[in-house]
Design an enzyme around this catalytic site. Structure first.
Site: not given
Ligand SMILES: [Zn+2]
Length: 473
Positions: A305, A320, A374, A436
């Site tokens: 992102h 995030e 992430h 993640e």
């Molecule tokens: Zn993400």
């Protein structure tokens, strides 16, 4: 049917709403492929907040895009074969193929017609759009769409006669970023840098002949209407500022300037077709080798992102994108201490990069591994823990190795190594994983993710996993 619906609406609308006074600002000229467009009717182009707005009839009649008006939602949909844009009257937020973007000026109603931002629509539809402020002229050039992605080869310089409209065969500059003493310029098509230094103040100038800014450049960095821009560089002992501009029209040349605190040496080179690297070096110690030189393994760390795309949120401004960047910078710091590794970040600040750009950086560098960082989010706040994703089977060993260290470091629930069809780990060609690290939608995970101790520990864990996989620990 839809068109008919719109015409009907316009008719009703024109009678139902009293005529709005025209804004004081003068309208703009529109030139499409060398021909001036005459806008008929009472609604005329207007400049609002520096943005040229045109009646959307202009978009359908002259550019041939499908335009639909939704009366209930007061929204306009503009589409061609592969792009669909949603705009709403009075709203700066728009959507391109379902993705949210912010406009400089919101669409308005004038004389019963919706005015929409011409440049934004043109660029999203792949037109070459430029603006001349002295004559208030918007120039639109429809590009030949015959070539495939990223395969455009610029003509050798000087062999192209005196074509004054530089729209074909140009390398397109997609993004510029700086990490420590290394600048990355991502392009579509090869641009060969001409580089020189200037003094008083010290700076390095990189000219890219036969190049222009891509339509998506604005997504990551600001670009004014005269096609220039700059960004300040924080926390860098050598560089203060990066400036860029379309320096010259014929041949179309993009100039990038690195403003320095002191005179420095540099090395500028192409890595693959779509990436230019400029390495800065202290005078007298010009030893920096190209990325991966001397048998070093190349690690690309991708902070997910960025900028307009914040990713998941834990509330309280904890986004995030911020977490991902903090982690990427920390992993870089750990890995940089290993003399057998070269580490490159896809972004080292709050900028936006298309997924394809992230992939491109790794491919052009011939990276040995690609790690995308992430944090997760779920509808239920009870979901918690750490996951590692791979897409290609050639990434499985990397996923297992990194995950082992990652889970040990996060001390969160082990949700395992999983298959995930994510763009960045699918389209890359080297072993690639997407981490993640925890769930921002879970308050325990979120508190951990934004703690300094946790981040340091996890960065060390990720680095350990990468080093074990590459056999360089
Ligand atoms: Zn993400």
């Amino acid at each position: 049917m839809k068109k008919f619906g719109f015409l009907l609406f316009l008719f009703v609308f024109m009678w139902a709403i009293p005529n709005y006074g025209h804004a004081a600002s003068a309208g703009a000229q529109i030139v499409l492929d060398g021909k001036q467009i005459n806008v008929t009717g009472s609604a005329q182009p207007e400049i609002i907040n520096g943005t040229t707005m045109v009646p959307f009839r202009v978009i359908s009649e002259n550019l041939g895009y499908k335009v639909n008006w939704n009366q209930g939602k007061k929204s306009v949909q503009v589409s061609n074969d592969d792009t669909e844009i949603q705009l709403a009257i009075g709203s700066k937020s728009a959507a391109v193929n379902g993705k949210k973007v912010t406009l400089n000026a919101s669409p308005v109603i004038r004389s019963g017609s919706a005015l929409v931002p011409l440049r934004f629509i043109g660029e999203q539809m792949g037109l070459d759009v430029s603006w001349d402020s002295s004559s208030k002229t918007v120039t639109l050039i429809t590009q030949n769409s015959g070539s495939g992605d990223g395969e455009t080869t610029p003509p050798a310089s000087g062999n192209d006669g005196n074509d004054s409209v530089p729209s074909e065969g140009l390398a397109l500059v997609n993004g510029i970023s700086l990490s420590d003493n290394r600048m990355l310029i991502t392009t579509t098509g090869t641009a060969k840098p001409n580089t020189f230094t200037m003094a008083g103040p010290d700076r390095i100038v990189i000219d890219l002949p036969n190049a222009a800014f891509s339509n998506t450049f604005r997504d990551s960095l600001t670009l004014s209407q005269d096609l220039s821009g700059e960004f300040a560089v924080m926390d860098n002992e050598n560089v203060t500022n990066i400036r860029y501009a379309l320096f010259q029209d014929n041949p179309s040349t993009v100039r990038v300037v690195i403003d320095l605190n002191k005179a420095m040496s540099y090395k500028a080179y192409n890595e693959g077709n779509d990436l230019i690297i400029v390495d800065l070096m202290e005078k007298g110690s010009e030893t920096t080798a190209p990325v991966g030189d001397g048998g070093k393994k190349v690690v690309v760390i991708d902070a997910g992102h960025g900028a307009k795309d914040p990713g998941a949120s834990a509330g309280g401004g904890r986004n995030e994108k911020t977490f991902n960047l903090a982690m990427a910078l920390k992993v870089e710091q750990v890995l940089k201490q290993n003399p057998d590794l070269d580490v490159v970040l896809t972004r080292d600040d709050d900028t936006f990069l298309e997924l394809s750009e992230r992939v491109k950086i790794a491919k052009n560098l011939n990276a040995d591994v690609f790690i995308s960082i992430h944090a997760n989010s779920a509808g239920s706040s009870s979901a918690s823990g750490t996951e590692t994703y791979y897409q290609r089977s050639s990434s499985k060993t990397l996923a297992n190795t990194v995950h082992k260290h990652l889970v040990e470091a996060t001390q969160l629930t082990n949700r395992g190594v999983r298959y995930g069809n994510f763009h960045v780990i699918r389209e890359t060609t080297m072993p690639a994983v997407l981490l993640e690290i925890g769930y921002l939608s879970n308050s325990n995970d979120a508190a951990a993710l934004f703690s300094e101790d946790f981040q340091n520990r996890v960065a060390q864990g990720i680095a350990d996993g990468i080093e074990e996989y590459l056999g360089v620990n």
